[in-house]
Scaffold this motif. Structure first.
Motif, mmCIF file in Angstrom:
data_model
loop_
_atom_site.group_PDB
_atom_site.id
_atom_site.type_symbol
_atom_site.label_atom_id
_atom_site.label_comp_id
_atom_site.label_asym_id
_atom_site.label_seq_id
_atom_site.Cartn_x
_atom_site.Cartn_y
_atom_site.Cartn_z
ATOM 1 N N GLY A 177 -1.467 8.756 8.485
ATOM 2 C CA GLY A 177 -1.920 8.963 7.068
ATOM 3 C C GLY A 177 -0.806 8.584 6.180
ATOM 4 N N PHE A 178 -1.145 8.227 4.814
ATOM 5 C CA PHE A 178 -0.505 7.982 3.998
ATOM 6 C C PHE A 178 -1.191 8.152 2.430
ATOM 7 N N ARG A 228 0.855 -1.068 0.012
ATOM 8 C CA ARG A 228 0.081 -0.016 -0.129
ATOM 9 C C ARG A 228 0.863 1.399 0.012
ATOM 10 N N GLY A 229 2.050 1.356 0.629
ATOM 11 C CA GLY A 229 2.946 2.631 0.637
ATOM 12 C C GLY A 229 3.329 2.629 1.802
ATOM 13 N N GLU A 230 3.951 3.898 2.246
ATOM 14 C CA GLU A 230 4.628 4.434 3.286
ATOM 15 C C GLU A 230 3.929 5.335 4.211
ATOM 16 N N LYS A 231 3.665 4.772 5.582
ATOM 17 C CA LYS A 231 2.793 5.428 6.327
ATOM 18 C C LYS A 231 3.449 6.184 7.684
ATOM 19 N N GLY A 232 3.011 7.386 7.875
ATOM 20 C CA GLY A 232 3.552 8.004 8.914
ATOM 21 C C GLY A 232 2.492 8.234 10.350
ATOM 22 N N GLY A 233 2.850 8.198 11.236
ATOM 23 C CA GLY A 233 2.065 8.818 12.483
ATOM 24 C C GLY A 233 2.978 9.143 13.697
ATOM 25 N N ILE A 234 1.757 9.865 14.688
ATOM 26 C CA ILE A 234 2.293 10.311 15.781
ATOM 27 C C ILE A 234 1.372 10.029 16.987
ATOM 28 N N GLU A 235 1.645 9.757 18.249
ATOM 29 C CA GLU A 235 1.156 9.848 19.288
ATOM 30 C C GLU A 235 1.531 10.620 20.335
ATOM 31 N N PHE A 236 0.771 11.852 20.847
ATOM 32 C CA PHE A 236 1.385 12.838 21.766
ATOM 33 C C PHE A 236 0.443 12.481 23.029
ATOM 34 N N ARG A 237 0.914 12.573 24.261
ATOM 35 C CA ARG A 237 0.722 12.311 25.510
ATOM 36 C C ARG A 237 0.971 13.338 26.493
ATOM 37 N N TYR A 238 0.041 13.634 27.517
ATOM 38 C CA TYR A 238 0.092 14.775 28.281
ATOM 39 C C TYR A 238 -0.659 14.356 29.490
ATOM 40 N N GLU A 239 0.064 14.453 30.578
ATOM 41 C CA GLU A 239 -0.460 14.417 32.054
ATOM 42 C C GLU A 239 0.176 15.784 32.741
ATOM 43 N N ASN A 286 -10.391 7.905 -3.064
ATOM 44 C CA ASN A 286 -9.354 8.865 -2.735
ATOM 45 C C ASN A 286 -8.264 7.933 -2.358
ATOM 46 N N SER A 287 -6.960 8.421 -2.834
ATOM 47 C CA SER A 287 -5.616 7.659 -2.451
ATOM 48 C C SER A 287 -5.134 8.275 -1.091
ATOM 49 N N GLY A 288 -5.275 9.932 -1.034
ATOM 50 C CA GLY A 288 -4.791 10.419 0.075
ATOM 51 C C GLY A 288 -5.686 9.960 1.305
ATOM 52 N N ARG A 289 -5.120 9.401 2.595
ATOM 53 C CA ARG A 289 -5.766 8.812 3.612
ATOM 54 C C ARG A 289 -5.278 9.089 4.872
ATOM 55 N N TYR A 290 -6.203 9.228 5.805
ATOM 56 C CA TYR A 290 -5.633 9.864 7.087
ATOM 57 C C TYR A 290 -6.652 9.555 8.272
ATOM 58 N N TRP A 291 -6.298 9.488 9.424
ATOM 59 C CA TRP A 291 -7.228 9.659 10.964
ATOM 60 C C TRP A 291 -6.789 10.435 11.633
ATOM 61 N N PHE A 292 -7.327 11.232 12.454
ATOM 62 C CA PHE A 292 -6.966 12.230 13.194
ATOM 63 C C PHE A 292 -7.694 12.087 14.567
ATOM 64 N N ARG A 293 -7.516 11.713 15.723
ATOM 65 C CA ARG A 293 -8.237 11.702 16.900
ATOM 66 C C ARG A 293 -7.577 12.305 18.201
ATOM 67 N N VAL A 309 -11.900 11.476 9.806
ATOM 68 C CA VAL A 309 -10.877 10.347 9.150
ATOM 69 C C VAL A 309 -11.463 10.695 7.652
ATOM 70 N N SER A 310 -10.414 10.419 6.843
ATOM 71 C CA SER A 310 -10.403 10.530 5.593
ATOM 72 C C SER A 310 -11.755 9.810 4.753
ATOM 73 N N ASP A 311 -11.937 8.599 4.986
ATOM 74 C CA ASP A 311 -12.897 7.998 4.386
ATOM 75 C C ASP A 311 -13.574 6.807 5.158
ATOM 76 N N GLN A 312 -14.722 6.091 4.646
ATOM 77 C CA GLN A 312 -15.426 5.154 5.591
ATOM 78 C C GLN A 312 -14.717 3.967 5.750
ATOM 79 N N ASP A 313 -13.486 3.694 5.076
ATOM 80 C CA ASP A 313 -12.865 2.181 5.195
ATOM 81 C C ASP A 313 -11.617 2.465 5.815
ATOM 82 N N TYR A 314 -11.135 3.488 6.286
ATOM 83 C CA TYR A 314 -10.020 3.629 6.838
ATOM 84 C C TYR A 314 -9.833 2.736 8.252
ATOM 85 N N LEU A 315 -10.849 2.800 9.003
ATOM 86 C CA LEU A 315 -10.867 2.464 10.230
ATOM 87 C C LEU A 315 -10.993 0.839 10.078
#
Length: 770
Positions: free
Chosen positions: A302-303, A278-289, A330-337, A357-363
């Motif tokens: 996303g990717f 499918r390609g190369e995917k990047g992501g981030i998870e930020f945590r704060y207490e 769409n080929s540009g896909r992402y999920w932000f939460r 989320v970018s599309d109904q299939d991403y999750l």
């Protein structure tokens, strides 16, 4: 001491006899001579006696004080001190201590002027919770530098053993180890270890091993030019171990995470994932207490997808899903939460939930894995106590809340945005109703001045927005008055009366309304009441156990008149002002057990109580339909919770439609668990014309090391297997291995993980034990 007796006698014999045996009335001078001579004899004798005892009875503090402001203390079975050189030479159970630091050995030569110690034979240096040992040590106690021959370091926090033929301590927290090996396994023959020509270690930071070889037992498994591992009592930035997996839709997967320790209250993990198909995917998870319970987690990934679901040449079955009618061009896909809780004080707080989320299939594509839907859902539920929308739901909820609380009042300011992914991407119109903002101010039930009456007030304002459709303002206020009547001690009667005032103001004129006006209002009243009672009895059992049975019957009545709905704006069906005339009868039962304290026999507080059973049943009846008794008898609802022990939990709820003589919905859950981490769960889920499925889950420790697990879900109506997974995990003292296989309708996944104590693991896609 007997050796010194002749010498003592000789000293005493040299006292003049006329003095030693003077019994005459002599002058004061001879008396003084007698006393002085006897004192001298006693002093010399006492000094000689002291020299006959081991010096370890009197540990000698070094006169030199190090940078901590504390002196070094030396104790041993045999201790000699050379004052000109300032050197202690000690043997036999030698210890040199300074606060939490301690050096022990068979023999130690300690130069207090240079603060240097040379220890030989079973040399051990304790530095807080970590331990250094070796055949010979040459340590500068001031700078913390030195060398250790044939030595080892044990790092308690990460349970690491590091060995080398020569260890150079280059600072208080830094080491260089030659011909080194590292492991977290106890014993002389570790199950796994890493070897290298040289290891650089910084306590509280990282260790780096060069020319690293990974060994399984005595077999070399693989080679790494360099490898970095954490040696920290706190979070440190750096690469985490890569995670491997395979999926029929994605192909081989490689996830490389980087952990970034930002500060004491926040950190982040950056992800790069290679998806073979499918390609190369990047992501981030930020945590704060933060303080006062404030916390936040932000995730985004996303990717650019190499494949799309355009409905051509079978792409829907390969790269899309056939259970919905929408394509994914769409080929540009992402999920932000994101979820963010901020507590400014005990009475003022905010909450923010984002799900874009970018599309109904991403999750569906990324349901499993470290940054997939299932893990996100689990983290949000565990940390915030709030869920996210189902992965199959194309409408995603985004929500902001400002809450202010008083003793008797509360204010909530909300922004509600429902993102319909399919309408946003594929439709020319979007009539999804948004509330931006929605404000409420409520008064809880409280006395009305000094009267026997009580009152509540619910009020609110919303701006109702549709991208395509009516837009306008809505304001509501609903005061209600209650009159509790305690006619008899065992019954409460509480009638009430209230009024609904609703006003609308439309932003634009609606040509469908003949009056062509923008302002509307309605006023309706509501009447009702409740009759309830509470009956209870306590049953005594053996060993002081007691069981309380509580029965609460309740009769409710509510009435609001019918109004002409077409006269008023209708933004959605939930705002319908249709009247109701309903009476309902319910029965609630509790069984609460109470166990005595085993030590004193006195009853404990909350820990000694258990709600063994709760049963609730309610039957409503619509008086407005009483002409047709079959329809007037509304669906029956019942709910049951059983918790007879810590191990067993049963929950069931059903809705029965009398008119159609059928079960509308039913859910039954059976959970059996134990402290040994075993678990067995069965869920039956039924909703008429929607769902009829069985879900089972099993986790079974078959030995101290082996655990088997799996789950299975099937759709009974369609005779369709939804999901099957099986797995096994083996836990040793310093490592664990996990295998799992997942078979879903549109994807099959296999994963294996190896967890190394202190180093983490090589993770597969959704490879964790359930």
């Amino acid at each position: 001491m007997a050796t010194f007796l002749p010498l003592i006698y000789l000293i005493y014999s040299h006292i003049p006899k006329d003095i030693a045996h003077d019994n005459t009335n002599s002058s004061a001078i001879p008396v003084i001579r007698i006393m002085a001579c006897k004192a001298a004899a006693i002093f010399i004798a006492f000094t000689l006696i002291l020299c006959a005892f081991p010096l370890s009875l009197f540990a000698q503090p070094a006169t030199r004080i190090d940078g901590t402001g504390q002196p070094w203390h030396v104790s041993a079975d045999n201790l000699a001190y050379s004052r000109p050189e300032g050197v202690y030479t000690a043997s036999g159970h030698v210890k040199i201590t300074n606060g939490i630091r301690k050096l022990s050995a068979d023999t130690i030569r300690f130069n207090e002027k240079k603060m240097r110690a040379v220890a030989t034979g079973n040399a051990v240096f304790f530095t807080g919770s970590d331990t250094i040992s070796g055949n010979r040590m040459d340590i500068d106690l001031d700078s913390g530098t030195g060398t250790i021959e044939n030595g080892s370091i044990f790092i308690q926090k990460s349970h690491f053993y590091i060995q080398g033929n020569k260890i150079r301590k280059t600072g208080r927290t830094t080491y260089i180890i030659n011909k080194a090996s590292i492991t977290a396994c106890d014993g002389p023959h570790p199950d796994w270890h890493l070897t290298g020509e040289k290891i650089d270690v910084t306590m509280g930071g990282f260790g780096t091993i060069r020319d690293a070889k990974f060994w399984v037992g005595k077999i070399p498994a693989f080679y790494l030019p360099t490898f970095r591992f954490p040696v920290s009592r706190k979070r440190q930035s750096g690469f985490l171990l890569p995670r491997l997996g395979y999926s029929s839709r994605m192909g081989a997967r490689l996830l490389v995470p980087w952990f970034e320790a930002i500060n004491r209250s926040s950190d982040a993990t950056l992800y790069f994932e290679h998806l073979q198909k499918r390609g190369e995917k990047g992501g981030i998870e930020f945590r704060y207490e933060g303080i006062k319970g404030s916390k936040a987690i932000l995730m985004g990934d996303g990717f650019s997808d190499r494949h799309v679901d355009d409905g051509i040449n079978g792409n829907s079955s390969k790269w899309g899903y056939t259970d919905d009618t929408a394509l994914r061009p769409n080929s540009g896909r992402y999920w932000f939460r994101m979820k963010n809780d901020r507590n400014f004080s005990e009475k003022l707080s905010t909450k923010l939930d984002l799900d874009i989320v970018s599309d109904q299939d991403y999750l569906k594509d990324f349901g499993d894995g470290t940054i997939g839907y299932n893990n996100t859902k689990s983290v949000f539920e565990r940390r915030f106590g709030r869920d996210i929308d189902d992965k199959n739901d194309p409408v995603r909820s985004n929500y902001f809340n400002l809450n202010r609380r008083w003793t008797s009042f509360s204010f909530n300011g909300d922004i509600l945005w429902y993102d319909d992914v399919i309408k946003r991407r594929l439709s020319d119109t979007d009539d999804t109703l948004q509330r931006i903002p929605s404000l409420t101010f409520d008064a809880v039930k409280q006395p009305l001045f000094d009267s026997p009456l009580f009152y509540t007030v619910d009020s609110g304002y919303s701006y109702l927005y549709k991208k395509d459709g009516e837009k306008g303002h809505r304001a509501d206020i609903h005061p209600r008055i209650y009159l509790p009547i305690h006619a008899v001690p065992w019954m409460t009667i509480e009638p009430y009366a209230g009024i609904y005032q609703t006003s609308w103001y439309l932003d634009t004129e609606n040509s469908n309304r003949p009056s062509q006006k923008r302002f509307y209002h309605s006023e309706i009243y509501d009447l009702g009441g409740e009759i309830s009672s509470e009956l209870s009895r306590v049953y005594s059992g053996n060993n002081g156990n007691k069981l309380r049975h509580v029965i609460i019957p309740r009769l409710n009545y509510s009435y609001t008149p019918v109004i002409e709905e077409k006269k008023y704006p209708q933004f959605n069906d939930q705002e319908s002002a249709a009247g109701q005339n309903i009476v309902s009868l319910s029965l609630t039962q509790f069984f609460i057990s109470r166990k005595p304290n085993e030590k004193t026999g006195a009853f404990r507080q909350a820990p000694g109580y258990r709600q063994v059973c709760r049963f609730f049943i309610e039957q409503p009846y619509d008086l407005s339909l009483r002409a047709d008794p079959a329809q007037a008898l509304l669906p029956l609802y019942a709910e049951l919770d059983l918790t007879p022990s810590d191990m067993l939990l049963v929950h069931a709820e059903v809705t029965w439609d009398h008119y159609k003589n059928r079960l509308d919905s039913g859910n039954i859950s059976f959970l059996l668990s134990n402290s040994d981490n075993s678990l067995f769960r069965v869920d039956y889920r039924y909703t008429k014309d929607f769902n009829n499925s069985i879900y089972t889950k099993l986790r079974l420790p078959v030995s101290a090391a082996w655990t088997l697990y799996g789950d299975y879900e099937t759709n009974i109506s369609d005779n369709l297997k939804v999901r099957t997974s099986v797995g096994a995990r083996y836990d040793a003292q310093c490592w664990a291995i996990n295998f799992s296989y997942i078979d879903e309708q549109d994807d099959r996944k296999f994963a294996a993980t190896i967890d190394l104590t202190g180093l983490g693991g090589f993770y597969g896609n959704d490879a964790g034990q359930q």
